[in-house]
Design a protein around this motif. Structure first.
Motif, PDB file in Angstrom:
ATOM      1  N   ARG A  48       1.231   1.767  -3.784  1.00 47.85           N
ATOM      2  CA  ARG A  48       1.558   1.233  -5.102  1.00 47.85           C
ATOM      3  C   ARG A  48       0.288   0.838  -5.860  1.00 47.85           C
ATOM      4  N   GLY A  49       0.364   0.969  -7.160  1.00 50.72           N
ATOM      5  CA  GLY A  49      -0.754   0.575  -8.006  1.00 50.72           C
ATOM      6  C   GLY A  49      -1.919   1.542  -8.007  1.00 50.72           C
ATOM      7  N   LEU A  50      -1.797   2.708  -7.382  1.00 46.21           N
ATOM      8  CA  LEU A  50      -2.890   3.673  -7.315  1.00 46.21           C
ATOM      9  C   LEU A  50      -3.041   4.388  -8.656  1.00 46.21           C
ATOM     10  N   LYS A  51      -4.227   4.263  -9.246  1.00 49.74           N
ATOM     11  CA  LYS A  51      -4.480   4.860 -10.557  1.00 49.74           C
ATOM     12  C   LYS A  51      -5.024   6.280 -10.441  1.00 49.74           C
ATOM     13  N   PHE A  52      -6.092   6.457  -9.682  1.00 50.37           N
ATOM     14  CA  PHE A  52      -6.652   7.800  -9.561  1.00 50.37           C
ATOM     15  C   PHE A  52      -7.300   7.997  -8.204  1.00 50.37           C
ATOM     16  N   LEU A  53      -7.414   9.273  -7.834  1.00 47.01           N
ATOM     17  CA  LEU A  53      -8.068   9.712  -6.607  1.00 47.01           C
ATOM     18  C   LEU A  53      -8.985  10.865  -6.961  1.00 47.01           C
ATOM     19  N   LYS A  54     -10.290  10.714  -6.649  1.00 46.24           N
ATOM     20  CA  LYS A  54     -11.283  11.720  -7.026  1.00 46.24           C
ATOM     21  C   LYS A  54     -11.998  12.235  -5.780  1.00 46.24           C
ATOM     22  N   PHE A  55     -12.051  13.556  -5.660  1.00 47.83           N
ATOM     23  CA  PHE A  55     -12.831  14.217  -4.621  1.00 47.83           C
ATOM     24  C   PHE A  55     -13.954  14.999  -5.295  1.00 47.83           C
ATOM     25  N   GLU A  56     -15.158  14.854  -4.775  1.00 44.61           N
ATOM     26  CA  GLU A  56     -16.248  15.690  -5.284  1.00 44.61           C
ATOM     27  C   GLU A  56     -16.187  17.060  -4.610  1.00 44.61           C
ATOM     28  N   ASP A  57     -17.258  17.816  -4.640  1.00 47.10           N
ATOM     29  CA  ASP A  57     -17.243  19.215  -4.222  1.00 47.10           C
ATOM     30  C   ASP A  57     -16.849  19.387  -2.751  1.00 47.10           C
ATOM     31  N   ALA A  58     -16.209  20.531  -2.471  1.00 47.27           N
ATOM     32  CA  ALA A  58     -15.943  21.023  -1.112  1.00 47.27           C
ATOM     33  C   ALA A  58     -15.036  20.096  -0.307  1.00 47.27           C
ATOM     34  N   PHE A  59     -13.964  19.648  -0.914  1.00 43.82           N
ATOM     35  CA  PHE A  59     -12.973  18.864  -0.155  1.00 43.82           C
ATOM     36  C   PHE A  59     -12.127  19.806   0.685  1.00 43.82           C
ATOM     37  N   SER A  60     -11.990  19.492   1.994  1.00 46.97           N
ATOM     38  CA  SER A  60     -11.231  20.362   2.892  1.00 46.97           C
ATOM     39  C   SER A  60     -10.290  19.576   3.800  1.00 46.97           C
ATOM     40  N   GLY A  61      -9.965  18.368   3.421  1.00 45.08           N
ATOM     41  CA  GLY A  61      -9.085  17.549   4.242  1.00 45.08           C
ATOM     42  C   GLY A  61      -7.642  17.603   3.780  1.00 45.08           C
ATOM     43  N   ILE A  62      -6.895  16.544   4.150  1.00 44.35           N
ATOM     44  CA  ILE A  62      -5.481  16.434   3.802  1.00 44.35           C
ATOM     45  C   ILE A  62      -5.268  15.099   3.108  1.00 44.35           C
ATOM     46  N   ALA A  63      -4.622  15.131   1.952  1.00 45.07           N
ATOM     47  CA  ALA A  63      -4.321  13.921   1.191  1.00 45.07           C
ATOM     48  C   ALA A  63      -2.823  13.891   0.900  1.00 45.07           C
ATOM     49  N   ASP A  64      -2.144  12.929   1.482  1.00 38.92           N
ATOM     50  CA  ASP A  64      -0.709  12.782   1.295  1.00 38.92           C
ATOM     51  C   ASP A  64      -0.459  11.587   0.378  1.00 38.92           C
ATOM     52  N   LEU A  65       0.014  11.846  -0.836  1.00 33.30           N
ATOM     53  CA  LEU A  65       0.272  10.807  -1.822  1.00 33.30           C
ATOM     54  C   LEU A  65       1.747  10.719  -2.182  1.00 33.30           C
ATOM     55  N   SER A  66       2.618  11.120  -1.293  1.00 30.70           N
ATOM     56  CA  SER A  66       4.050  11.150  -1.577  1.00 30.70           C
ATOM     57  C   SER A  66       4.572   9.753  -1.897  1.00 30.70           C
ATOM     58  N   GLY A  67       5.327   9.655  -2.970  1.00 25.55           N
ATOM     59  CA  GLY A  67       5.940   8.391  -3.340  1.00 25.55           C
ATOM     60  C   GLY A  67       4.985   7.337  -3.847  1.00 25.55           C
ATOM     61  N   SER A  68       3.782   7.708  -4.225  1.00 22.83           N
ATOM     62  CA  SER A  68       2.786   6.747  -4.694  1.00 22.83           C
ATOM     63  C   SER A  68       2.825   6.646  -6.217  1.00 22.83           C
ATOM     64  N   ASP A  69       2.015   5.744  -6.752  1.00 19.69           N
ATOM     65  CA  ASP A  69       1.921   5.543  -8.202  1.00 19.69           C
ATOM     66  C   ASP A  69       0.732   6.282  -8.806  1.00 19.69           C
ATOM     67  N   ILE A  70       0.260   7.328  -8.134  1.00 18.23           N
ATOM     68  CA  ILE A  70      -0.920   8.049  -8.591  1.00 18.23           C
ATOM     69  C   ILE A  70      -0.700   8.608 -10.004  1.00 18.23           C
ATOM     70  N   GLU A  71      -1.750   8.540 -10.833  1.00 18.10           N
ATOM     71  CA  GLU A  71      -1.688   9.046 -12.205  1.00 18.10           C
ATOM     72  C   GLU A  71      -2.654  10.205 -12.444  1.00 18.10           C
ATOM     73  N   TYR A  72      -3.813  10.179 -11.720  1.00 16.32           N
ATOM     74  CA  TYR A  72      -4.827  11.205 -11.999  1.00 16.32           C
ATOM     75  C   TYR A  72      -5.475  11.616 -10.689  1.00 16.32           C
ATOM     76  N   ILE A  73      -5.578  12.937 -10.445  1.00 12.89           N
ATOM     77  CA  ILE A  73      -6.227  13.486  -9.257  1.00 12.89           C
ATOM     78  C   ILE A  73      -7.235  14.522  -9.712  1.00 12.89           C
ATOM     79  N   ARG A  74      -8.444  14.437  -9.169  1.00 12.69           N
ATOM     80  CA  ARG A  74      -9.481  15.423  -9.485  1.00 12.69           C
ATOM     81  C   ARG A  74     -10.158  15.873  -8.202  1.00 12.69           C
ATOM     82  N   ALA A  75     -10.390  17.185  -8.075  1.00 13.95           N
ATOM     83  CA  ALA A  75     -11.117  17.768  -6.962  1.00 13.95           C
ATOM     84  C   ALA A  75     -12.197  18.694  -7.509  1.00 13.95           C
ATOM     85  N   GLY A  76     -13.424  18.580  -6.962  1.00 19.93           N
ATOM     86  CA  GLY A  76     -14.548  19.367  -7.457  1.00 19.93           C
ATOM     87  C   GLY A  76     -14.545  20.800  -6.954  1.00 19.93           C
ATOM     88  N   ASN A  77     -15.666  21.484  -7.194  1.00 18.04           N
ATOM     89  CA  ASN A  77     -15.808  22.887  -6.816  1.00 18.04           C
ATOM     90  C   ASN A  77     -15.683  23.069  -5.298  1.00 18.04           C
TER      91      ASN A  77
END
Length: 479
Positions: A375-404
């Motif tokens: 709850r209350g999550l505004k944004f999640l930012k990944f810089e270049d070469a992200f290769s993991g797993i991000a599970d945001l199901s049911g969250s309050d996320i508004e903005y997600i960014r992933a780099g090259n």
């Protein structure tokens, strides 16, 4: 017959009388059913009164020295009398032996017992010596100032009890090992432990201690529960089990490189907490008061578990492979900004009612981000070469960014507030969502997936010059 011999035999006869008295009354309910502490005080108080009757009639010269050595017989008398107390109170020989030893050890530790070991110097003065035991030395002082001369050399196989010591700074020599310090009520403002020491330090309930300095190479445990500690500094290459529960004051904690062991903070308050490079300690914080800043150095390999703590800024260094768990956070007790640097390969878990407002992750991240229901999550930012797993199901996320070079997996099921998803043009990532975007547009070599028409605040977006600076810093670090 010299006066010393007369007093000696009179003392022995008095002990025989006490022996008979305790033999008669040892099984009575007035003594037998009392706890260990009460039985010990009965014996010690009786022997102390008997000994004082002889103290005033000491002779001079050799007679006086002989009477001084009578103190050496007191532990034997204590043991005999205590043995009688446990005869009728035990069902078998093992239980009787165990209880006798337990009461005997407690009796020796009583301040009023007056049971001390002395050696006589050439000038006739009494000098305290160590008590030899099977495992080493037990040093117990009625006068705390006498401890100073014994700690000028390393403590080895020693149990040191100094509750009456009054000193601003107590310095424990380096290379002390296999020893225990009990400083519950010592009036010490600063305790400094030398390099390469292996000690067990007990400072519970100490209302005077203000600062603890542990130098490099320490191995052991330190208990500061219910103390008044304000500043803790741990050196490099230390393996320490540190307990901080119900502390009286807010403190600052700082650990150097390669810190390991266990750190438990509960029902306390601290201003800031930081650990250095390659830390693989188990850090647990629970019910912490106020808003605190946390800083973890590069190459973290341990575990951090935080329950019910408000964190305005949480920094995690490069190459983190540990586990970060935030749980039990309410609307007031949440994480403001979580900043994770490059090469993250650990686990960030906020699945148990953890709350974070802003999360920024550096380049080449390959870890797991368990953020369902955050709850209350505004944004999640990944810089270049992200290769993991991000599970945001049911969250309050508004903005997600992933780099090259992003090729990780991002799950945004049941995220009604998701407004913008920004991905690189050469999209190789796996996006799982239950609804389609309203529109897609290309901006600055990236794809923008819009799920709502309203505009996000400008503070959500990272300035272009900041991204260039981070890339330059990353290249310089890898040279």
């Amino acid at each position: 017959m010299p006066a010393g011999f007369y007093d000696f035999f009179q003392l022995l006869f008095g002990q025989f009388e006490l022996f008979c008295v305790f033999k008669i009354f040892a099984g009575s309910v007035h003594i037998k059913h009392k706890p260990v502490q009460s039985q010990s005080r009965v014996v010690v108080g009786t022997l102390q009164k008997c000994s004082h009757n002889h103290t005033g009639r000491l002779g001079k010269g050799s007679d006086r020295r002989m009477m001084m050595n009578l103190d050496m017989f007191l532990p034997i008398f204590v043991f005999l009398h205590i043995f009688l107390l446990s005869v009728d109170d035990a069902t078998d020989i093992r239980a009787k032996r165990s209880k006798t030893i337990k009461i005997f050890i407690y009796a020796l530790s009583l301040p009023e017992s007056g049971i001390n070991f002395y050696s006589v110097s050439q000038n006739g003065n009494r000098e305290k010596t160590d008590v030899n035991t099977a495992n080493g030395n037990i040093i117990r002082y009625q006068d705390g100032n006498k401890i100073i001369k014994h700690i000028r050399r390393p403590l080895i196989n020693t149990v040191l009890i100094a509750n009456d010591l009054k000193k601003h700074t107590l310095q424990i020599p380096p290379e002390s090992y296999n020893s225990r310090l009990e400083l519950h009520f010592s009036e010490i403002k600063k305790l400094k432990i030398g390099k390469n020491s292996g000690l067990t330090v007990d400072l519970r309930d100490n209302p005077y201690i203000g600062e603890l300095i542990v130098e490099d190479g320490f191995s052991g445990s330190i208990n500061l529960a219910r103390s008044s500690i304000r500043k803790i500094t741990i050196g490099a290459n230390c393996r320490c089990d540190l307990t901080l529960e119900d502390c009286l004051n807010c403190f600052v904690f700082k650990a150097g490189d390669v810190f390991s062991g266990r750190l438990k903070i509960k029902n306390s308050c601290f201003h800031s907490l930081s650990v250095g490079y390659y830390c693989y300690a188990d850090i647990k914080m629970e019910n912490i008061r106020g808003q605190k800043r946390l800083s973890v150095g590069a190459s973290f390999r341990g575990t951090i578990s935080v329950t019910g703590l408000s964190i305005p800024l949480f920094k995690i260094g490069h190459d983190c492979r540990g586990r970060i768990v935030l749980s039990g956070q309410s609307d007031k007790e949440h994480t403001g900004r979580l900043n994770i640097l490059d090469d993250f390969a650990g686990t960030l878990d906020l699945s148990s009612e953890g709350q974070a407002e802003k999360i920024e992750v550096g380049s080449f991240a390959s870890g797991n981000f368990n953020l369902p229901g955050c709850r209350g999550l505004k944004f999640l930012k990944f810089e270049d070469a992200f290769s993991g797993i991000a599970d945001l199901s049911g969250s309050d996320i508004e903005y997600i960014r992933a780099g090259n070079g992003c090729r990780g997996k991002i799950v945004v099921l049941n995220c009604p507030r998701l407004t913008l998803l920004e991905l690189p043009l050469n999209k190789q990532s796996d996006i799982t969502a239950e609804r389609n975007p309203l529109r897609i547009e290309i901006r600055r070599n990236s794809l923008h997936y819009h799920f709502h028409e309203h505009t996000l605040p400008r503070g959500y977006f990272t300035p272009f010059y900041t991204l260039l600076f981070r890339k330059l810093r990353r290249r310089l670090r890898r040279i």
